[in-house]
Design an enzyme around this catalytic site. Structure first.
Site, mmCIF file in Angstrom:
data_model
loop_
_atom_site.group_PDB
_atom_site.id
_atom_site.type_symbol
_atom_site.label_atom_id
_atom_site.label_comp_id
_atom_site.label_asym_id
_atom_site.label_seq_id
_atom_site.Cartn_x
_atom_site.Cartn_y
_atom_site.Cartn_z
ATOM 1 N N CYS A 1 155.187 113.057 35.102
ATOM 2 C CA CYS A 1 154.697 113.021 36.480
ATOM 3 C C CYS A 1 153.311 113.625 36.573
ATOM 4 C CB CYS A 1 155.656 113.748 37.417
ATOM 5 S SG CYS A 1 155.156 113.661 39.156
ATOM 6 N N CYS B 1 152.759 115.617 39.819
ATOM 7 C CA CYS B 1 153.408 116.928 39.808
ATOM 8 C C CYS B 1 152.642 117.925 38.948
ATOM 9 C CB CYS B 1 154.834 116.826 39.276
ATOM 10 S SG CYS B 1 155.834 115.521 39.979
ATOM 11 N N ASP B 2 152.199 117.488 37.775
ATOM 12 C CA ASP B 2 151.745 118.427 36.750
ATOM 13 C C ASP B 2 150.278 118.310 36.352
ATOM 14 O OD1 ASP B 2 154.364 119.384 36.615
ATOM 15 O OD2 ASP B 2 154.936 117.911 35.116
#
Length: 316
Positions: free
Chosen positions: A134, A137-138
């Site tokens: 992701c 997300c990261d």
């Protein structure tokens, strides 16, 4: 008399826990069947920095503990059991696990989706320590680092383009000599000076002990192997909704995602769906939680329309 719950929630990610919180606060009797791998995809995330209310960030497993604790506070029951079968042909609905059978007047399916992985032991070992699926997300954690994106579709192009906001350089690794991605997405990536391409190549090993230091690449045409230095490995080869249990029962699209017929209700009245199990676009904890809220409100109103008391009840 066997206990009949107001709602059984299948799954225990942000969508399931939020549905449990809202349903339990509405005085519904709630049973969550968490599964043995409770917590969803956030259990594989090292740190969450984009969930509102946690300005300093929070570990994925820690935020899921907070979700669970809040749901328990309002009286939701939870069992770490895997669902093996469902009977939605009549109400009360019956859900079977490897430990027993449970019944409810309504259902929320919140089984989520799982990222597709390469299946390498080294990849699994370094998940959350440089290996992720992701970028949204990261990506923030890879500022000024060189990273690779594995894949050849629109998702790979989109993830690579997004990562250029943070990373020094992004290399897209694809096992074929052409991409499946749409032309507009390919053009966008090709024109980005921070993106390069490694075609006819597949990752056969992720290198590093406590963090990713590189990958071992094999040319799919010549078989030649080489080492490539990188600090991050982003998988962009798709997601698989966890819906095998509902095939032939709930309406699914071609990719296997549940298709809500009205709001969050499925094609079966009284059965609702929330989170990544219906979402192939956003796949964020916050959007899944929002779906869980919607599903709980929808099912409460639906039960009221049936003339059924939403409180705890036993049926014969």
């Amino acid at each position: 008399m066997a206990k009949i719950y107001g709602v059984i929630i299948i799954g225990s990610g942000p969508a399931g826990y939020t549905a449990a919180i809202y349903a339990a606060r509405s005085n519904l009797s709630v049973l969550m069947l968490q599964g043995y791998a409770a917590g969803g995809q956030l259990m594989l995330t090292s740190e969450v920095e984009n969930f509102p209310g946690f300005e300093a960030g929070i570990l994925g497993p820690e935020i899921m503990e907070k979700f669970e604790g809040q749901a328990r506070r309002f009286g939701a029951e939870m069992l770490p059991e895997d669902v093996t079968a469902v009977d939605f042909s009549k109400r009360p609905f019956t859900v079977t696990t490897d430990m027993g059978e449970y019944q409810a007047r309504s259902i929320v399916i919140a089984t989520g989706a799982s990222a597709k992985w390469l299946g390498l032991p080294s990849e699994k070992l370094l998940q959350g320590r440089g290996v992720t699926a992701c970028a949204t997300c990261d990506g923030f954690f890879f500022k000024n680092r060189d990273v690779i994106v594995i894949g050849g579709g629109d998702t790979a192009m989109e993830e690579a383009t997004f990562l250029t906001r943070y990373a020094s350089h992004v290399t897209i690794v694809h096992r074929r000599d052409s991409f499946r991605a749409s032309k507009i997405m390919q053009d966008r990536a090709t024109k980005n000076p921070k993106i390069s391409f490694m075609m006819d190549s597949e990752v056969i090993e992720v290198l590093g002990e406590d963090a990713v230091t590189g990958v071992r690449i094999r040319n799919t045409k010549t078989g030649e192997e080489s080492k490539f230095d990188t600090q991050g490995v982003f998988l962009a080869i798709g997601h698989q909704p966890n819906t095998a249990l509902f095939k032939g029962i709930i309406d699914l699209d071609e990719a296997g995602y549940i298709i809500p017929s009205e709001y969050t209700m499925t094609n079966i009245p009284g059965v609702f769906a929330a989170g990544d199990v219906t979402d192939h676009r956003y796949r964020q904890a916050i959007t899944a939680a929002g779906d869980g809220c919607r599903a709980a409100i929808d099912l409460e109103r639906w039960l009221a329309e049936q003339g059924e008391d939403v409180g705890v009840e036993n049926w014969n």
